[in-house]
Every structure is written in C-alpha cells, then in structure tokens.
Design an enzyme around this catalytic site. Sequence first.
Site, PDB file in Angstrom:
ATOM      1  N   ALA A  99      -2.716 -56.657  66.574  1.00 18.71           N
ATOM      2  CA  ALA A  99      -2.364 -55.431  65.842  1.00 18.71           C
ATOM      3  C   ALA A  99      -1.350 -55.649  64.729  1.00 18.71           C
ATOM      4  O   ALA A  99      -1.197 -54.794  63.856  1.00 18.71           O
ATOM      5  CB  ALA A  99      -1.824 -54.387  66.829  1.00 18.71           C
ATOM      6  N   ILE A 103      -5.761 -57.777  59.239  1.00 17.56           N
ATOM      7  CA  ILE A 103      -6.844 -56.817  59.506  1.00 17.56           C
ATOM      8  C   ILE A 103      -6.480 -55.930  60.691  1.00 17.56           C
ATOM      9  O   ILE A 103      -6.795 -54.736  60.713  1.00 17.56           O
ATOM     10  CB  ILE A 103      -8.213 -57.514  59.708  1.00 17.56           C
ATOM     11  CG1 ILE A 103      -9.313 -56.458  59.907  1.00 17.56           C
ATOM     12  CG2 ILE A 103      -8.207 -58.540  60.808  1.00 17.56           C
ATOM     13  CD1 ILE A 103     -10.721 -56.982  59.872  1.00 17.56           C
ATOM     14  N   GLY A 119     -13.897 -59.562  65.425  1.00 19.67           N
ATOM     15  CA  GLY A 119     -14.235 -60.150  64.127  1.00 19.67           C
ATOM     16  C   GLY A 119     -13.612 -61.519  63.972  1.00 19.67           C
ATOM     17  O   GLY A 119     -13.721 -62.144  62.917  1.00 19.67           O
ATOM     18  N   THR A 120     -12.963 -61.971  65.038  1.00 18.03           N
ATOM     19  CA  THR A 120     -12.304 -63.280  64.978  1.00 18.03           C
ATOM     20  C   THR A 120     -13.350 -64.376  64.803  1.00 18.03           C
ATOM     21  O   THR A 120     -14.443 -64.304  65.364  1.00 18.03           O
ATOM     22  CB  THR A 120     -11.468 -63.502  66.257  1.00 18.03           C
ATOM     23  OG1 THR A 120     -10.534 -62.427  66.362  1.00 18.03           O
ATOM     24  CG2 THR A 120     -10.711 -64.818  66.192  1.00 18.03           C
ATOM     25  N   THR A 121     -12.975 -65.388  64.030  1.00 14.62           N
ATOM     26  CA  THR A 121     -13.913 -66.444  63.649  1.00 14.62           C
ATOM     27  C   THR A 121     -13.828 -67.642  64.608  1.00 14.62           C
ATOM     28  O   THR A 121     -13.088 -67.610  65.576  1.00 14.62           O
ATOM     29  CB  THR A 121     -13.589 -66.872  62.212  1.00 14.62           C
ATOM     30  OG1 THR A 121     -12.170 -66.986  62.090  1.00 14.62           O
ATOM     31  CG2 THR A 121     -14.085 -65.849  61.224  1.00 14.62           C
ATOM     32  N   PRO A 123     -19.342 -61.418  62.244  1.00 12.34           N
ATOM     33  CA  PRO A 123     -18.740 -62.352  61.276  1.00 12.34           C
ATOM     34  C   PRO A 123     -18.110 -61.611  60.102  1.00 12.34           C
ATOM     35  O   PRO A 123     -17.143 -62.087  59.507  1.00 12.34           O
ATOM     36  CB  PRO A 123     -19.926 -63.203  60.824  1.00 12.34           C
ATOM     37  CG  PRO A 123     -20.898 -63.146  61.955  1.00 12.34           C
ATOM     38  CD  PRO A 123     -20.735 -61.761  62.539  1.00 12.34           C
ATOM     39  N   HIS A 174     -11.197 -67.496  49.828  1.00 18.57           N
ATOM     40  CA  HIS A 174     -10.323 -66.664  50.663  1.00 18.57           C
ATOM     41  C   HIS A 174      -8.856 -66.888  50.314  1.00 18.57           C
ATOM     42  O   HIS A 174      -8.497 -67.840  49.629  1.00 18.57           O
ATOM     43  CB  HIS A 174     -10.537 -66.986  52.142  1.00 18.57           C
ATOM     44  CG  HIS A 174     -11.735 -66.307  52.738  1.00 18.57           C
ATOM     45  ND1 HIS A 174     -13.014 -66.770  52.577  1.00 18.57           N
ATOM     46  CD2 HIS A 174     -11.837 -65.173  53.510  1.00 18.57           C
ATOM     47  CE1 HIS A 174     -13.866 -65.971  53.208  1.00 18.57           C
ATOM     48  NE2 HIS A 174     -13.177 -64.986  53.778  1.00 18.57           N
ATOM     49  N   LYS A 184      -5.752 -68.620  55.580  1.00 21.25           N
ATOM     50  CA  LYS A 184      -6.886 -68.584  56.507  1.00 21.25           C
ATOM     51  C   LYS A 184      -6.953 -69.867  57.333  1.00 21.25           C
ATOM     52  O   LYS A 184      -6.873 -70.974  56.792  1.00 21.25           O
ATOM     53  CB  LYS A 184      -8.191 -68.381  55.716  1.00 21.25           C
ATOM     54  CG  LYS A 184      -9.404 -68.162  56.595  1.00 21.25           C
ATOM     55  CD  LYS A 184     -10.562 -67.589  55.800  1.00 21.25           C
ATOM     56  CE  LYS A 184     -11.825 -67.467  56.631  1.00 21.25           C
ATOM     57  NZ  LYS A 184     -11.673 -66.648  57.836  1.00 21.25           N
TER      58      LYS A 184
HETATM   59  N1  NDP Z   1     -15.099 -60.065  60.785  1.00 19.97           N
HETATM   60  C1  NDP Z   1     -14.412 -59.578  59.757  1.00 19.97           C
HETATM   61  O1  NDP Z   1     -14.878 -58.713  59.014  1.00 19.97           O
HETATM   62  C2  NDP Z   1     -13.040 -60.095  59.507  1.00 19.97           C
HETATM   63  C3  NDP Z   1     -12.543 -61.084  60.314  1.00 19.97           C
HETATM   64  N2  NDP Z   1     -11.291 -61.558  60.117  1.00 19.97           N
HETATM   65  C4  NDP Z   1     -10.844 -62.561  61.082  1.00 19.97           C
HETATM   66  O2  NDP Z   1      -9.894 -61.954  61.946  1.00 19.97           O
HETATM   67  C5  NDP Z   1      -8.961 -62.934  62.393  1.00 19.97           C
HETATM   68  C6  NDP Z   1      -7.544 -62.455  62.061  1.00 19.97           C
HETATM   69  O3  NDP Z   1      -7.378 -62.470  60.658  1.00 19.97           O
HETATM   70  P1  NDP Z   1      -6.003 -61.998  59.977  1.00 19.97           P
HETATM   71  O4  NDP Z   1      -5.706 -60.586  60.353  1.00 19.97           O
HETATM   72  O5  NDP Z   1      -6.101 -62.368  58.547  1.00 19.97           O
HETATM   73  O6  NDP Z   1      -4.932 -62.952  60.725  1.00 19.97           O
HETATM   74  P2  NDP Z   1      -3.354 -62.730  60.861  1.00 19.97           P
HETATM   75  O7  NDP Z   1      -2.774 -64.107  61.022  1.00 19.97           O
HETATM   76  O8  NDP Z   1      -2.838 -61.869  59.783  1.00 19.97           O
HETATM   77  O9  NDP Z   1      -3.202 -61.926  62.240  1.00 19.97           O
HETATM   78  C7  NDP Z   1      -3.498 -62.505  63.479  1.00 19.97           C
HETATM   79  C8  NDP Z   1      -3.107 -61.558  64.591  1.00 19.97           C
HETATM   80  O10 NDP Z   1      -3.450 -62.185  65.812  1.00 19.97           O
HETATM   81  C9  NDP Z   1      -2.276 -62.407  66.597  1.00 19.97           C
HETATM   82  N3  NDP Z   1      -2.364 -63.765  67.169  1.00 19.97           N
HETATM   83  C10 NDP Z   1      -2.351 -64.936  66.504  1.00 19.97           C
HETATM   84  N4  NDP Z   1      -2.418 -65.967  67.365  1.00 19.97           N
HETATM   85  C11 NDP Z   1      -2.488 -65.410  68.587  1.00 19.97           C
HETATM   86  C12 NDP Z   1      -2.564 -65.953  69.877  1.00 19.97           C
HETATM   87  N5  NDP Z   1      -2.593 -67.281  70.080  1.00 19.97           N
HETATM   88  N6  NDP Z   1      -2.627 -65.079  70.909  1.00 19.97           N
HETATM   89  C13 NDP Z   1      -2.631 -63.749  70.705  1.00 19.97           C
HETATM   90  N7  NDP Z   1      -2.542 -63.176  69.494  1.00 19.97           N
HETATM   91  C14 NDP Z   1      -2.477 -64.000  68.457  1.00 19.97           C
HETATM   92  C15 NDP Z   1      -1.110 -62.307  65.629  1.00 19.97           C
HETATM   93  O11 NDP Z   1       0.049 -61.902  66.364  1.00 19.97           O
HETATM   94  P3  NDP Z   1       1.537 -62.254  65.838  1.00 19.97           P
HETATM   95  O12 NDP Z   1       1.795 -61.311  64.716  1.00 19.97           O
HETATM   96  O13 NDP Z   1       2.393 -61.992  67.030  1.00 19.97           O
HETATM   97  O14 NDP Z   1       1.498 -63.697  65.406  1.00 19.97           O
HETATM   98  C16 NDP Z   1      -1.624 -61.248  64.671  1.00 19.97           C
HETATM   99  O15 NDP Z   1      -1.448 -59.957  65.233  1.00 19.97           O
HETATM  100  C17 NDP Z   1      -9.367 -64.248  61.681  1.00 19.97           C
HETATM  101  O16 NDP Z   1     -10.203 -65.000  62.535  1.00 19.97           O
HETATM  102  C18 NDP Z   1     -10.153 -63.754  60.488  1.00 19.97           C
HETATM  103  O17 NDP Z   1     -11.076 -64.702  60.020  1.00 19.97           O
HETATM  104  C19 NDP Z   1     -10.482 -61.086  59.134  1.00 19.97           C
HETATM  105  C20 NDP Z   1     -10.927 -60.118  58.287  1.00 19.97           C
HETATM  106  C21 NDP Z   1     -12.262 -59.557  58.385  1.00 19.97           C
HETATM  107  O1  LIG Z   2      -9.968 -64.422  57.323  1.00 14.45           O
HETATM  108  C1  LIG Z   2     -10.414 -63.486  56.608  1.00 14.45           C
HETATM  109  O2  LIG Z   2      -9.706 -62.880  55.785  1.00 14.45           O
HETATM  110  C2  LIG Z   2     -11.817 -63.115  56.755  1.00 14.45           C
HETATM  111  N1  LIG Z   2     -12.506 -63.653  57.734  1.00 14.45           N
HETATM  112  C3  LIG Z   2     -13.882 -63.431  58.020  1.00 14.45           C
HETATM  113  C4  LIG Z   2     -14.670 -64.700  57.794  1.00 14.45           C
HETATM  114  O3  LIG Z   2     -14.187 -65.791  58.133  1.00 14.45           O
HETATM  115  O4  LIG Z   2     -15.797 -64.619  57.300  1.00 14.45           O
HETATM  116  C5  LIG Z   2     -14.434 -62.232  57.281  1.00 14.45           C
HETATM  117  C6  LIG Z   2     -13.912 -62.066  55.881  1.00 14.45           C
HETATM  118  O5  LIG Z   2     -14.423 -63.089  55.107  1.00 14.45           O
HETATM  119  C7  LIG Z   2     -12.394 -62.081  55.879  1.00 14.45           C
END
Ligand code: NDP
Ligand SMILES: O=C(O)C1=N[C@H](C(=O)O)C[C@H](O)C1
Length: 246
Positions: free
Chosen positions: A10, A14, A75-77, A103, A132, A136
């Site tokens: 949270a 995202i 949505g995690t990769t 994805p 990106h 990332k």
């Molecule tokens: N499918 C889609 O459309 C999209 C997918 N994504 C994917 O979503 C994921 C997150 O992206 P993004 O928001 O940019 O990443 P951020 O680094 O900004 O946020 C990650 C979040 O996950 C938490 N976190 C990180 N490591 C851990 C862990 N080991 N255990 C528990 N919680 C953890 C963090 O907590 P803390 O703040 O405490 O570190 C933070 O809240 C990526 O895999 C990204 O590729 C992103 C955008 C779109």
């Molecule tokens: O990490 C990101 O920001 C994003 N991750 C997803 C991906 O790996 O495809 C979705 C989007 O591209 C944003």
Amino acid sequence: MSLPVAVIGATGRIGSEAVKAVSAAADLELTATLNRNSSLEELKGTRVAVELTHPDAVMANLEYCVRNGIHVVTGTTGWTEERLATLRGWLASSPGVGVLIAPNFSIGAVLSMKFAQQAAKYFETVEVVELHHNNKADAPSGTAARTAQLIAAARDAAGLPRQSDPTTHGLPGARGADVDGVPVHSVRLRGLLAHQEVLLGDTGETLTIRHDSLHHSCFMPGILLGVRKVVETPGLTFGLEHFLDL
Ligand SMILES: NC(=O)C1=CN([C@@H]2O[C@H](COP(=O)(O)OP(=O)(O)OC[C@H]3O[C@@H](n4cnc5c(N)ncnc54)[C@H](OP(=O)(O)O)[C@@H]3O)[C@@H](O)[C@H]2O)C=CC1
Ligand SMILES: O=C(O)C1=N[C@H](C(=O)O)C[C@H](O)C1
C-alpha cells in the site's frame, strides 16, 4: 453490502493509488493496508487482497491468501512457469479461491498486446522495446514478456519460422533478451513511467504499436474490475483480457 478489500504494498507507487481507488469505490470497503513490515494476519476479514509488491514477496503473500480463502488480484511481476505451477498447486487445495494475475491493468496496454498478437502473423520480423522508470526491479517488464509470448504463439500457430538474426559481431545484450524467439529491449530512465513499442517489419513497410502509461491512475479501472470479477471466478486467471469483452 460492500466487499472487504485489502491492499498489500500500500505504500508503493501503484499500491498507494490502489488504496485511493478502493476507498473511493462505493461497493468496496478498504479493510487493511499492508507494507513490508506488516503481518499478513492483518488480512483477517478481507475477501479480496490487491497484491502489488515485489517479485521477492509475491509468492509468500499469495500462499497465505489462497490457504486462508482470500481471493487475490495481483499485478506484481516476475512470473515463471515454475511459480505458476506452485500457485496452481495451492489453488487445487482451495478450490473456491480465485486469483487474477494481470501483467498490466491498463486497458490501453491490454489492447496493445491484443493488437500485437493479431498483427504478428503478417510480418516477418518483430521486436519489442519497453521503457520504464529507473526504479524497476525486473527486466524485461511483465507486460513485455507477455507480449512477446503472445506474438511468438501467434507466429507458431500461423506456421511462421523463428526469426533469424544475422548478427555475427556484437556486444552481449545488444540484441536484447530472447523471449520465445522475440527480441525484447529494456530501457530504464528517470522521468518515465511505463511505455512499450512493438515494432513489426516486412518488405517495404513497418507497423509500430505504442502504448504509454502516463500516471498510475491508468491501472485503477482494471484493478477494480479484477476485484469485482475475481470473487466469482475460482482458480487462476492470467491476464485482464479474460475479464474484458475484447
Ligand atoms: N500489472 C500492472 O499493471 C502493474 C504492475 N506493477 C508491478 O507492481 C509491483 C510494485 O510496483 P511499484 O508500486 O512500482 O513498486 P514500489 O517499490 O513503489 O512499491 C512496492 C510495495 O511493496 C512493498 N514491498 C516491497 N518489498 C516487499 C516485501 N519483501 N514484502 C512485503 N512488501 C514488500 C513496499 O513496502 P515498503 O514501502 O514497506 O518498502 C511497497 O509498499 C512491481 O512488480 C511492478 O512491476 C506496477 C504497475 C502496474
Ligand atoms: O513496474 C512498473 O511500473 C510496471 N510494471 C508492470 C510490468 O512489468 O509490465 C506493468 C507496467 O508496465 C508498469
């Protein structure tokens, strides 16, 4: 009655946007917001977990949710065939639970993948370039990997051969990563969010399919759709397109 929803990740880029989107939805109730230091016990009472964390964290989060009867939209990769097989095993033991792995949650990105899949059989050569932000963790992006897999499957189905690469002199990495025979190039740049070009070429013409995510709000309609659909879709759904009328 509103649907109890939690966001794991949270505090992230995202995840923080997802917290706002769930809070603003009249039919959903935000029950918990978790970050790296939270206990998964905080998910008690939650029906759907929106999981947006990190490839290192996603499996433990999904295992906990599936074993405790909590539906998941993630949505995690970082997905591999091995990880998917493990997840399917957990789901087999909890048959009522639904998991959506998307994805990409953006409608435009889902459409661009579909268009690339449709175009693939008409062009001899195709390459994917994804761009990106520079924080990332994974490369290629989940979207680019999925796009390349869909293109490769469409080429195979149409009887097209693998693309030949005439490069005999080059530096390692110069031709990108090979995803099922499709070269994928990853750019990481401060100032960008998420962008992708699928470049298709044949005699005397090229076609470029480009998508740009300009703000994390673009992922929210897809996340909310996933939350509403996953409760009535047991098992694993891979790709938001399965919840859209494409
Ligand atoms: N499918 C889609 O459309 C999209 C997918 N994504 C994917 O979503 C994921 C997150 O992206 P993004 O928001 O940019 O990443 P951020 O680094 O900004 O946020 C990650 C979040 O996950 C938490 N976190 C990180 N490591 C851990 C862990 N080991 N255990 C528990 N919680 C953890 C963090 O907590 P803390 O703040 O405490 O570190 C933070 O809240 C990526 O895999 C990204 O590729 C992103 C955008 C779109
Ligand atoms: O990490 C990101 O920001 C994003 N991750 C997803 C991906 O790996 O495809 C979705 C989007 O591209 C944003």
